[in-house]
Motif scaffolding. Structure first.
Motif, PDB file in Angstrom:
ATOM      1  N   THR A  83      -4.424  -3.399   5.220  1.00 53.37           N
ATOM      2  CA  THR A  83      -3.337  -4.356   5.419  1.00 53.37           C
ATOM      3  C   THR A  83      -3.858  -5.725   5.857  1.00 53.37           C
ATOM      4  O   THR A  83      -3.073  -6.645   6.049  1.00 53.37           O
ATOM      5  N   PRO A 143      -0.252  -0.404   1.892  1.00 52.18           N
ATOM      6  CA  PRO A 143       0.890  -0.997   1.182  1.00 52.18           C
ATOM      7  C   PRO A 143       1.172  -0.283  -0.141  1.00 52.18           C
ATOM      8  O   PRO A 143       0.252   0.175  -0.831  1.00 52.18           O
ATOM      9  N   ALA A 146       1.816  -2.277  -6.072  1.00 53.79           N
ATOM     10  CA  ALA A 146       2.509  -3.484  -6.522  1.00 53.79           C
ATOM     11  C   ALA A 146       1.518  -4.334  -7.287  1.00 53.79           C
ATOM     12  O   ALA A 146       0.337  -4.387  -6.936  1.00 53.79           O
ATOM     13  N   THR A 147       1.990  -4.995  -8.332  1.00 56.54           N
ATOM     14  CA  THR A 147       1.098  -5.827  -9.143  1.00 56.54           C
ATOM     15  C   THR A 147       1.457  -7.302  -9.038  1.00 56.54           C
ATOM     16  O   THR A 147       0.938  -8.122  -9.789  1.00 56.54           O
ATOM     17  N   ASP A 149       1.937 -10.436  -6.055  1.00 56.08           N
ATOM     18  CA  ASP A 149       1.884 -10.838  -4.653  1.00 56.08           C
ATOM     19  C   ASP A 149       2.198 -12.322  -4.570  1.00 56.08           C
ATOM     20  O   ASP A 149       1.848 -13.090  -5.476  1.00 56.08           O
ATOM     21  N   VAL A 151       1.725 -15.613  -2.130  1.00 52.89           N
ATOM     22  CA  VAL A 151       1.030 -16.140  -0.961  1.00 52.89           C
ATOM     23  C   VAL A 151       1.166 -17.664  -0.965  1.00 52.89           C
ATOM     24  O   VAL A 151       0.825 -18.319  -1.950  1.00 52.89           O
ATOM     25  N   GLU A 155       2.500 -17.340  -6.857  1.00 59.42           N
ATOM     26  CA  GLU A 155       2.792 -15.985  -7.309  1.00 59.42           C
ATOM     27  C   GLU A 155       1.630 -15.516  -8.183  1.00 59.42           C
ATOM     28  O   GLU A 155       1.313 -16.145  -9.202  1.00 59.42           O
ATOM     29  N   THR A 157      -0.025 -12.383 -10.377  1.00 58.42           N
ATOM     30  CA  THR A 157       0.311 -11.147 -11.072  1.00 58.42           C
ATOM     31  C   THR A 157      -0.959 -10.485 -11.580  1.00 58.42           C
ATOM     32  O   THR A 157      -1.829 -11.153 -12.151  1.00 58.42           O
ATOM     33  N   ARG A 237      -6.970  -0.934  -3.199  1.00 56.85           N
ATOM     34  CA  ARG A 237      -6.370  -2.211  -2.824  1.00 56.85           C
ATOM     35  C   ARG A 237      -7.309  -3.311  -3.299  1.00 56.85           C
ATOM     36  O   ARG A 237      -8.506  -3.292  -3.002  1.00 56.85           O
ATOM     37  N   ALA A 251      -4.709 -13.112  -2.356  1.00 56.88           N
ATOM     38  CA  ALA A 251      -3.580 -12.294  -2.813  1.00 56.88           C
ATOM     39  C   ALA A 251      -4.052 -10.846  -2.851  1.00 56.88           C
ATOM     40  O   ALA A 251      -5.223 -10.573  -3.117  1.00 56.88           O
ATOM     41  N   PHE A 253      -3.159  -6.551  -3.823  1.00 60.45           N
ATOM     42  CA  PHE A 253      -2.412  -5.650  -4.720  1.00 60.45           C
ATOM     43  C   PHE A 253      -2.845  -4.212  -4.443  1.00 60.45           C
ATOM     44  O   PHE A 253      -4.004  -3.960  -4.124  1.00 60.45           O
ATOM     45  N   THR A 254      -1.923  -3.296  -4.625  1.00 58.72           N
ATOM     46  CA  THR A 254      -2.279  -1.874  -4.527  1.00 58.72           C
ATOM     47  C   THR A 254      -2.137  -1.232  -5.904  1.00 58.72           C
ATOM     48  O   THR A 254      -1.126  -1.418  -6.581  1.00 58.72           O
TER      49      THR A 254
END
Ligand SMILES: [Cu+2]
Length: 259
Positions: A83, A143, A146-147, A149, A151, A155, A157, A237, A251, A253-254
């Motif tokens: 995290t 987390p 998700a693809t 994030d 910040v 954005e 992707t 991650r 950024a 992503f998981t």
């Protein structure tokens, strides 16, 4: 690699692909004769100075390194729950002691990774050590997958899949206010640096950037492409460092690989 994924003279020789046991990088505090020797393994929350040495096969601190992406050493610090993530560049003293200012926000279990290519070793090795920040804390789950994030209004992707044992293309695309960002700034000889860590054991996955600034073919965004090979099924991650407007942002992503 590294990688942050680090290219340079040692590119293609990253740890995690070549050691005899076939182990991913970052799982060992001592590997191939080199040891990550933290000055302290328990610190307090807040600003502090972390000091450490890389000890060579003879037990003496290593002072000769081959640069990886413009730096002799990349230090990654991550919360074990993935995290939190920091990518910093310590300074090397004449006596072989590295030092860097860290500001870890809260109590918990952290992992420190040193990504290096000792000159005498001739290839990259990623050493990992535990670091505890004292105080009560509540463990958090990794987390959810998700693809996308967001910040600081950017954005990001992620497109692509992680498949155990295969090098797969991963592309990260950066937008701001709905518009593609096409003027990413080079950061440490790349438009982005991607570090991928496995949940559960924090295996450090080496990632290679596809192209670099000034090579005549690599565009400064909005897409940044990497090749990543994960060592097995699991949850990973991915942390992307990118630079725009003279600021480096991260950024995260998981992703789930296999099964
Ligand atoms: Cu670095």
């Amino acid at each position: 690699m590294t990688t942050t994924t680090h290219s340079g003279p040692a590119q293609g020789h990253h740890a995690g692909h070549h050691d005899a046991g076939g182990l991913p990088g970052g799982l060992q505090i001592s590997q191939d004769g080199y040891t990550l020797d933290l000055d302290r393994s328990i610190i307090r929350p807040g600003a502090t100075r972390l000091r450490f040495r890389i000890l060579g096969p003879d037990g003496a601190p290593v002072t000769a390194y081959t640069p990886l992406h413009d730096r002799d050493l990349h230090l990654i610090v991550a919360r074990r729950e993935l995290t939190g993530f920091w990518h910093v560049h310590p300074e090397l003293g004449d006596d072989g002691t590295w030092s860097v200012r860290l500001d870890l926000p809260g109590a918990g279990a952290y992992r420190v990774f040193a990504d290096i290519a000792p000159e005498a070793l001739g290839r990259t090795v990623t050493l990992g050590a535990d670091l505890a920040v004292s105080g009560p804390y509540e463990p958090l789950p990794v987390p959810a997958p998700a693809t996308v994030d967001v910040v600081d209004g950017y954005e990001v992707t992620l497109a692509g899949d992680l498949v155990p044992g295969e090098a797969r293309e991963i592309t990260l695309t950066v937008h701001r206010d709905g518009a593609p960002v096409t003027d990413l700034q080079p950061y440490l000889a790349a438009y982005g640096h991607l570090v991928v860590l496995r949940a559960g054991d924090l295996a450090y996955v080496h990632v290679h950037p596809d192209g670099e600034p000034g090579d005549g073919v690599t565009a400064p965004g909005p897409g940044i492409t990497f090749h990543a090979a994960v060592p097995g099924p699991g949850t990973y991650r991915a942390f992307l460092d990118f630079k725009h407007g003279d600021t480096v942002r991260t950024a995260a992503f998981t992703l789930v690989a296999g099964h």
